[in-house]
Design a protein around this motif. Structure first.
Motif, PDB file in Angstrom:
ATOM      1  N   VAL A   1       3.848  -9.283  -0.052  1.00 25.06           N
ATOM      2  CA  VAL A   1       2.915  -8.599  -0.122  1.00 25.06           C
ATOM      3  C   VAL A   1       3.209  -6.989   0.684  1.00 25.06           C
ATOM      4  CG1 VAL A   1       1.228  -8.885   1.848  1.00 25.06           C
ATOM      5  CG2 VAL A   1       1.923 -10.880   1.280  1.00 25.06           C
ATOM      6  N   VAL A   2       3.019  -6.571  -0.554  1.00 24.43           N
ATOM      7  CA  VAL A   2       3.187  -5.127  -0.375  1.00 24.43           C
ATOM      8  C   VAL A   2       2.054  -4.410   0.639  1.00 24.43           C
ATOM      9  CG1 VAL A   2       3.959  -2.927  -1.410  1.00 24.43           C
ATOM     10  CG2 VAL A   2       4.606  -5.145  -2.674  1.00 24.43           C
ATOM     11  N   VAL A   3       2.350  -3.913   2.200  1.00 30.20           N
ATOM     12  CA  VAL A   3       1.168  -3.402   2.509  1.00 30.20           C
ATOM     13  C   VAL A   3       1.679  -1.601   3.015  1.00 30.20           C
ATOM     14  CG1 VAL A   3       0.055  -4.123   5.147  1.00 30.20           C
ATOM     15  CG2 VAL A   3       1.726  -5.322   4.038  1.00 30.20           C
ATOM     16  N   ARG A   4       0.625  -1.081   2.962  1.00 25.17           N
ATOM     17  CA  ARG A   4       0.450   0.120   3.085  1.00 25.17           C
ATOM     18  C   ARG A   4       0.727   0.601   4.331  1.00 25.17           C
ATOM     19  NH1 ARG A   4      -4.999   1.650   0.217  1.00 25.17           N
ATOM     20  NH2 ARG A   4      -5.122   0.426  -0.377  1.00 25.17           N
ATOM     21  N   GLY A   5       0.089  -0.635   5.052  1.00 22.75           N
ATOM     22  CA  GLY A   5      -0.006  -0.139   6.693  1.00 22.75           C
ATOM     23  C   GLY A   5       1.509  -0.397   7.652  1.00 22.75           C
ATOM     24  N   ASP A   6       0.751  -0.992   9.595  1.00 23.59           N
ATOM     25  CA  ASP A   6       2.441  -1.207   9.393  1.00 23.59           C
ATOM     26  C   ASP A   6       1.362  -3.192  10.253  1.00 23.59           C
ATOM     27  OD1 ASP A   6      -0.383  -1.034  11.438  1.00 23.59           O
ATOM     28  OD2 ASP A   6       1.470   0.085  12.680  1.00 23.59           O
ATOM     29  N   GLN A   7       0.272  -3.766   9.412  1.00 20.10           N
ATOM     30  CA  GLN A   7      -0.262  -4.467   9.616  1.00 20.10           C
ATOM     31  C   GLN A   7      -0.459  -5.619   8.896  1.00 20.10           C
ATOM     32  OE1 GLN A   7      -2.603  -4.156  13.436  1.00 20.10           O
ATOM     33  NE2 GLN A   7      -4.287  -4.981  12.522  1.00 20.10           N
ATOM     34  N   ILE A   8      -0.974  -6.511   8.062  1.00 21.85           N
ATOM     35  CA  ILE A   8      -1.857  -7.318   7.435  1.00 21.85           C
ATOM     36  C   ILE A   8      -3.215  -7.550   7.970  1.00 21.85           C
ATOM     37  CG2 ILE A   8       0.098  -8.716   6.313  1.00 21.85           C
ATOM     38  CD1 ILE A   8      -0.660 -10.780   7.590  1.00 21.85           C
ATOM     39  N   LEU A   9      -4.245  -7.773   7.795  1.00 15.62           N
ATOM     40  CA  LEU A   9      -5.463  -7.667   7.795  1.00 15.62           C
ATOM     41  C   LEU A   9      -6.036  -6.593   9.093  1.00 15.62           C
ATOM     42  CD1 LEU A   9      -5.073 -11.868   8.980  1.00 15.62           C
ATOM     43  CD2 LEU A   9      -6.427 -10.689   6.284  1.00 15.62           C
ATOM     44  N   THR A  10      -5.908  -5.534   8.563  1.00 17.49           N
ATOM     45  CA  THR A  10      -6.004  -4.390   9.670  1.00 17.49           C
ATOM     46  C   THR A  10      -7.525  -4.063  10.453  1.00 17.49           C
ATOM     47  OG1 THR A  10      -6.563  -3.119   8.062  1.00 17.49           O
ATOM     48  CG2 THR A  10      -4.360  -3.171   8.531  1.00 17.49           C
TER      49      THR A  10
ATOM     50  N   LEU B   1       5.936  -0.498  -7.738  1.00 15.46           N
ATOM     51  CA  LEU B   1       6.786   0.928  -7.107  1.00 15.46           C
ATOM     52  C   LEU B   1       6.126   1.310  -6.111  1.00 15.46           C
ATOM     53  CD1 LEU B   1       7.405   2.384 -10.670  1.00 15.46           C
ATOM     54  CD2 LEU B   1       9.264   1.234  -9.783  1.00 15.46           C
ATOM     55  N   TYR B   2       6.832   1.761  -4.783  1.00 15.92           N
ATOM     56  CA  TYR B   2       6.908   2.390  -3.562  1.00 15.92           C
ATOM     57  C   TYR B   2       7.537   2.913  -3.019  1.00 15.92           C
ATOM     58  CZ  TYR B   2       9.056  -1.827  -1.539  1.00 15.92           C
ATOM     59  OH  TYR B   2       9.564  -1.964  -1.925  1.00 15.92           O
ATOM     60  N   ASP B   3       6.811   4.178  -1.985  1.00 15.98           N
ATOM     61  CA  ASP B   3       8.089   4.416  -1.490  1.00 15.98           C
ATOM     62  C   ASP B   3       7.896   3.991   0.093  1.00 15.98           C
ATOM     63  OD1 ASP B   3       9.418   6.662  -3.144  1.00 15.98           O
ATOM     64  OD2 ASP B   3       7.668   8.287  -3.129  1.00 15.98           O
TER      65      ASP B   3
ATOM     66  N   LYS C   1       3.948   3.440   0.344  1.00 22.82           N
ATOM     67  CA  LYS C   1       2.467   4.512   0.345  1.00 22.82           C
ATOM     68  C   LYS C   1       3.405   4.824  -1.346  1.00 22.82           C
ATOM     69  CE  LYS C   1       1.873   5.364   4.769  1.00 22.82           C
ATOM     70  NZ  LYS C   1       1.405   4.402   5.212  1.00 22.82           N
ATOM     71  N   ASN C   2       2.168   5.294  -1.782  1.00 26.17           N
ATOM     72  CA  ASN C   2       1.983   5.999  -3.502  1.00 26.17           C
ATOM     73  C   ASN C   2       2.995   4.711  -4.708  1.00 26.17           C
ATOM     74  OD1 ASN C   2       2.068   9.039  -2.296  1.00 26.17           O
ATOM     75  ND2 ASN C   2       4.284   8.384  -2.080  1.00 26.17           N
ATOM     76  N   MET C   3       2.080   3.762  -4.000  1.00 21.22           N
ATOM     77  CA  MET C   3       2.085   2.541  -4.735  1.00 21.22           C
ATOM     78  C   MET C   3       1.575   2.565  -6.438  1.00 21.22           C
ATOM     79  SD  MET C   3       1.087  -0.404  -2.602  1.00 21.22           S
ATOM     80  CE  MET C   3      -0.054   0.047  -1.402  1.00 21.22           C
ATOM     81  N   SER C   4       2.437   2.079  -7.432  1.00 20.61           N
ATOM     82  CA  SER C   4       1.834   1.943  -8.665  1.00 20.61           C
ATOM     83  C   SER C   4       2.895   0.807  -9.587  1.00 20.61           C
ATOM     84  CB  SER C   4       2.405   3.452  -9.738  1.00 20.61           C
ATOM     85  OG  SER C   4       4.073   3.611  -9.057  1.00 20.61           O
ATOM     86  N   VAL C   5       2.058   0.510 -10.396  1.00 18.68           N
ATOM     87  CA  VAL C   5       2.285  -0.538 -11.360  1.00 18.68           C
ATOM     88  C   VAL C   5       2.506  -0.357 -12.593  1.00 18.68           C
ATOM     89  CG1 VAL C   5       2.065  -3.438 -12.205  1.00 18.68           C
ATOM     90  CG2 VAL C   5       1.128  -1.999  -9.981  1.00 18.68           C
ATOM     91  N   GLU C   6       3.963  -1.149 -12.714  1.00 20.00           N
ATOM     92  CA  GLU C   6       4.075  -0.020 -13.890  1.00 20.00           C
ATOM     93  C   GLU C   6       5.140  -2.055 -15.077  1.00 20.00           C
ATOM     94  OE1 GLU C   6       9.005   0.894 -14.361  1.00 20.00           O
ATOM     95  OE2 GLU C   6       7.338   2.258 -13.953  1.00 20.00           O
ATOM     96  N   SER C   7       5.012  -2.105 -16.467  1.00 13.24           N
ATOM     97  CA  SER C   7       5.632  -3.403 -16.878  1.00 13.24           C
ATOM     98  C   SER C   7       7.235  -3.411 -16.662  1.00 13.24           C
ATOM     99  CB  SER C   7       5.052  -3.323 -18.510  1.00 13.24           C
ATOM    100  OG  SER C   7       5.576  -4.101 -18.870  1.00 13.24           O
TER     101      SER C   7
END
Length: 131
Positions: free
Chosen positions: A44-53, A99-101, A79-85
Motif C-alpha cells: 500500500v503506497v500512502v501519501r501521508g503518515d497513516q492509512i484511513l486518514t 514510482l514515488y519520492d 509524494k509525486n506518484m506516477s505509474v508506468e508500464s
C-alpha cells in the motif's frame, strides 16, 4: 477491475503483487485484506503518515496492524506518484511500476495489478421519498 460489482474480486488469475493507492478510503482495508488472504503480495503506497486518514489515528493503527499481520507492506510519505508500464514478466503477465519520492529519495513498487481507490459521490437525486 471496478468497484461496481463487475469484477473487483474476480481477477483471473489472482495477481502475485497488488498495489492499491491512495490509502484513505473506506473499503480499502477490505480489498487489501482479501487480496492478501488470496495470496497476493500487497504493498500500500500512502501519501501521508497513516492509512484511513479520516479516522482516529488509534483506529487507523489497529487496521494497519491487522493488515501487517496478513502480510501487507506499507510505504508512507510517498509524494509525486506516477505509474508506468514495466513490460511483461517471465510468466507473460503485464507488470506496472508505481514510482514515488519518499523524503526526497526515489522509490518504486512493481505490481501485476494496481488498485486505485478514488472514492465515490453518492447519486441521491434519483432516490424517491418513502410513502
Amino acid at each position: 477491475w471496478t468497484g461496481d460489482g463487475t469484477g473487483t474480486l474476480t481477477p483471473k488469475p489472482n495477481p502475485a503483487a497488488l498495489s492499491p493507492t491512495p490509502a484513505l478510503t473506506h473499503g480499502l482495508e477490505n480489498f487489501v485484506q482479501a487480496f492478501a488472504n488470496f495470496g497476493s503480495h500487497v504493498t500500500v503506497v500512502v501519501r501521508g503518515d497513516q492509512i484511513l486518514t479520516k479516522e482516529d489515528p488509534a483506529a487507523s493503527k489497529i487496521v494497519q496492524q491487522s493488515l501487517l499481520d496478513d502480510g501487507c507492506t506499507f510505504v508512507f510519505g510517498a509524494k509525486n506518484m506516477s505509474v508506468e508500464s514495466a513490460g511483461v514478466n517471465g510468466q507473460g503477465v503485464a507488470v506496472t511500476t508505481v514510482l514515488y519520492d519518499q523524503a526526497g529519495v526515489p522509490g518504486s513498487v512493481q505490481c501485476e495489478a494496481l488498485l486505485v481507490a478514488t472514492g465515490r459521490t453518492p447519486n441521491v437525486q434519483v432516490m424517491q421519498p418513502l410513502s
